[in-house]
Design a protein around this motif. Structure first.
Motif, mmCIF file in Angstrom:
data_model
loop_
_atom_site.group_PDB
_atom_site.id
_atom_site.type_symbol
_atom_site.label_atom_id
_atom_site.label_comp_id
_atom_site.label_asym_id
_atom_site.label_seq_id
_atom_site.Cartn_x
_atom_site.Cartn_y
_atom_site.Cartn_z
ATOM 1 N N VAL A 1 40.997 40.777 37.312
ATOM 2 C CA VAL A 1 39.519 40.290 37.495
ATOM 3 C C VAL A 1 39.220 39.325 36.406
ATOM 4 O O VAL A 1 38.612 38.271 36.780
ATOM 5 C CB VAL A 1 38.847 41.578 37.314
ATOM 6 N N PRO A 2 39.754 39.491 35.002
ATOM 7 C CA PRO A 2 39.246 38.326 34.192
ATOM 8 C C PRO A 2 39.656 36.934 34.686
ATOM 9 O O PRO A 2 39.453 36.109 34.204
ATOM 10 C CB PRO A 2 39.830 38.847 32.886
ATOM 11 N N ILE B 1 35.913 32.148 42.348
ATOM 12 C CA ILE B 1 35.241 33.056 42.608
ATOM 13 C C ILE B 1 35.257 33.293 44.326
ATOM 14 O O ILE B 1 35.025 34.054 44.879
ATOM 15 C CB ILE B 1 33.864 32.934 42.276
ATOM 16 N N SER C 1 37.583 48.590 38.879
ATOM 17 C CA SER C 1 38.037 47.158 38.655
ATOM 18 C C SER C 1 36.806 46.013 38.233
ATOM 19 O O SER C 1 36.822 45.126 37.650
ATOM 20 C CB SER C 1 38.493 46.383 40.132
ATOM 21 N N PHE C 2 35.556 46.445 38.675
ATOM 22 C CA PHE C 2 34.415 45.441 38.845
ATOM 23 C C PHE C 2 33.186 45.875 37.958
ATOM 24 O O PHE C 2 32.378 44.960 37.638
ATOM 25 C CB PHE C 2 34.007 45.108 39.920
ATOM 26 N N VAL D 1 31.140 43.038 35.734
ATOM 27 C CA VAL D 1 31.012 41.794 36.182
ATOM 28 C C VAL D 1 29.695 41.606 36.993
ATOM 29 O O VAL D 1 29.053 42.548 37.536
ATOM 30 C CB VAL D 1 32.304 41.762 37.285
ATOM 31 N N PRO D 2 29.330 40.417 36.909
ATOM 32 C CA PRO D 2 27.676 39.924 37.327
ATOM 33 C C PRO D 2 27.711 40.361 38.869
ATOM 34 O O PRO D 2 28.672 40.062 39.643
ATOM 35 C CB PRO D 2 27.888 38.321 37.202
ATOM 36 N N GLU E 1 28.711 37.963 41.542
ATOM 37 C CA GLU E 1 30.155 37.561 41.659
ATOM 38 C C GLU E 1 31.060 38.475 42.290
ATOM 39 O O GLU E 1 31.595 38.539 43.439
ATOM 40 C CB GLU E 1 30.931 37.379 40.332
ATOM 41 N N VAL E 2 30.498 39.985 42.205
ATOM 42 C CA VAL E 2 31.187 41.189 43.024
ATOM 43 C C VAL E 2 30.848 41.031 44.138
ATOM 44 O O VAL E 2 31.782 41.209 45.235
ATOM 45 C CB VAL E 2 30.557 42.360 42.276
ATOM 46 N N ARG F 1 39.304 35.907 37.456
ATOM 47 C CA ARG F 1 38.672 35.418 38.818
ATOM 48 C C ARG F 1 38.075 33.869 38.727
ATOM 49 O O ARG F 1 38.188 33.244 39.804
ATOM 50 C CB ARG F 1 37.616 36.108 39.045
ATOM 51 N N HIS F 2 37.735 33.493 37.677
ATOM 52 C CA HIS F 2 37.239 31.911 37.761
ATOM 53 C C HIS F 2 38.323 30.872 37.784
ATOM 54 O O HIS F 2 38.090 29.894 38.479
ATOM 55 C CB HIS F 2 36.199 31.668 36.409
#
Length: 410
Positions: free
Chosen positions: A309-310, A317, A343-344, A347-348, A351-352, A312-313
């Motif tokens: 997940v970190p 996304i 996992s999430f 996270v904003p 984004e999720v 993702r950028h």
């Protein structure tokens, strides 16, 4: 994300197929006798297709109910059960010999027609993935056109060309008609893990070696299509790499960009030994690999693990499509809500929402107005997913909950 602050969850990786004898009506009549003889002698090697839960592959009502209980409102449907004339599930079966091709092709066509009916039984909720073989490109193109007309909106499943298959490698121009028809029709090309590994034999180490190597063999489709110029010639082509993890992507793109730059530069220096490796590469493939990824590629990130997940950028996304891998025991069912929290959390929400549903809706053409209405009742709430998971369920079998999963980086 819908108006009631619930996520609209679309699994970009689920599996289904008919019970063995239910394929018979979908075969052309001329194959019925051969099918009867084959089916009578066939011994299914897969325990999960003999267990009480096997009907989750074909029981439409049970499937919808279990997915909704898990918070999932739609799915991309890859194959799972044994199609006629195959030794195993089509994902893992080796490329057919010339003698096997006709019957296996008949078996895949039967599966595709069964799948069209299975998807039609739940309008707007299933995007079925059409299967093809690469032994006959013209036949593959005809089947892709049929599938698009039959509303199999999941696109096409690209088989692997493992060493020893006898097929041209995926970078070959011989597959250009496949890329062309997929770009023309807006059909995603899906490449699923496990479908490109060569046979490894029956030694005790074979299964371990398979686990180490299988995703790498599946990743090869990316650099084959990139360096082969498929995206330059067909800029509307979309490639999806499914159930192969996602943490590998940034590093591999860096590596591919390095080789692209190095070989293109070397090609301008005709006196160097390396120049021949880059000859014609710039003209053939066009933009660097990272740009091809940005414009043409996506990842079916089945049960995305916390350590991924970190990244993702760096992956993008808009490129990530979460999947549950239902009904496999390594999938997140019946603990999808807990998996999403694991996992999430943190996270904003926007984004999720993109990763668990919005991106898949856009690529596979799901109607979000229809699905949002279902998710308003069954979808996991934003607040629920934002709550960190203290402990995984004791009986969970998905690797997403594996101890140390948040630390691994491959």
């Amino acid at each position: 994300m819908n108006a009631r602050d619930r996520y609209t969850v679309i699994s970009a990786d689920c599996h289904a197929g008919a019970d063995l004898y239910d394929y018979r009506p979908y075969l052309e009549r001329r194959y019925h006798d051969a099918f009867d003889a084959w089916a009578a002698a066939y011994v299914n090697p897969h325990e999960d297709l003999l267990a009480d839960g096997a009907d989750r592959n074909w029981d439409s009502g049970r499937r919808l109910a279990e997915l909704e209980e898990d918070g999932i409102v739609a799915e991309v449907v890859f194959p799972n059960t044994i199609p006629p004339f195959f030794p195993s599930g089509a994902l893992m079966a080796p490329a057919p010999t010339a003698a096997e091709f006709e019957l296996r092709w008949a078996g895949l066509r039967a599966h595709n027609r069964w799948l069209a009916d299975f998807c039609a039984a739940a309008p707007g909720r299933r995007a079925g993935v059409c299967q093809i073989l690469l032994n006959d490109v013209e036949e593959a193109v005809r089947e892709i056109r049929w599938a698009a007309g039959a509303q199999l909106t999941g696109g096409v499943l690209l088989p692997g060309t493992p060493p020893g298959s006898g097929l041209p490698e995926l970078h070959s121009m011989s597959y250009d008609p496949v890329w062309a028809v997929c770009a023309e029709l807006g059909v995603p090309v899906n490449h699923h893990a496990g479908s490109a590994s060569p046979p490894l034999g029956d030694e005790p180490a074979a299964r371990a070696v398979f686990m180490v190597e299988t995703t790498w063999f599946s990743h090869r489709a990316l650099w084959h299509l990139v360096f082969g110029g498929a995206f330059r010639r067909h800029p509307g082509l979309n490639l999806v790499l499914t159930e192969q993890g996602s943490g590998w992507i940034p590093g591999v793109l860096d590596m591919l960009d390095y080789y692209h730059g190095r070989l293109v530069a070397a090609a301008t220096r005709a006196t160097t030994a390396e120049s021949r490796f880059g000859a014609g590469l710039a003209e053939r493939m066009g933009a660097p690999p990272s740009e091809a990824w940005r414009d043409n590629c996506h990842v079916g990130a089945s049960f995305m693990r916390p350590h991924e997940v970190p990244l993702r950028h760096r992956i993008g996304i808009g490129k990530i499509m979460w999947g549950s891998d239902y009904p496999h025991d390594e999938g997140t069912h019946p603990y999808t809500r807990e998996a999403l929290r694991h996992s999430f959390a943190g996270v904003p929400a926007e984004e999720v929402a993109a990763m668990v549903g919005g991106n898949a809706a856009r690529l596979y053409g799901f109607d979000l107005d229809l699905l949002d209405a279902v998710a308003a009742t069954v979808g996991p709430t934003v607040a629920e997913v934002a709550e960190p998971l203290a402990e995984p369920p004791a009986d969970a079998t998905s690797p997403v909950f594996a101890r140390g999963a948040s630390l691994r980086v491959w």
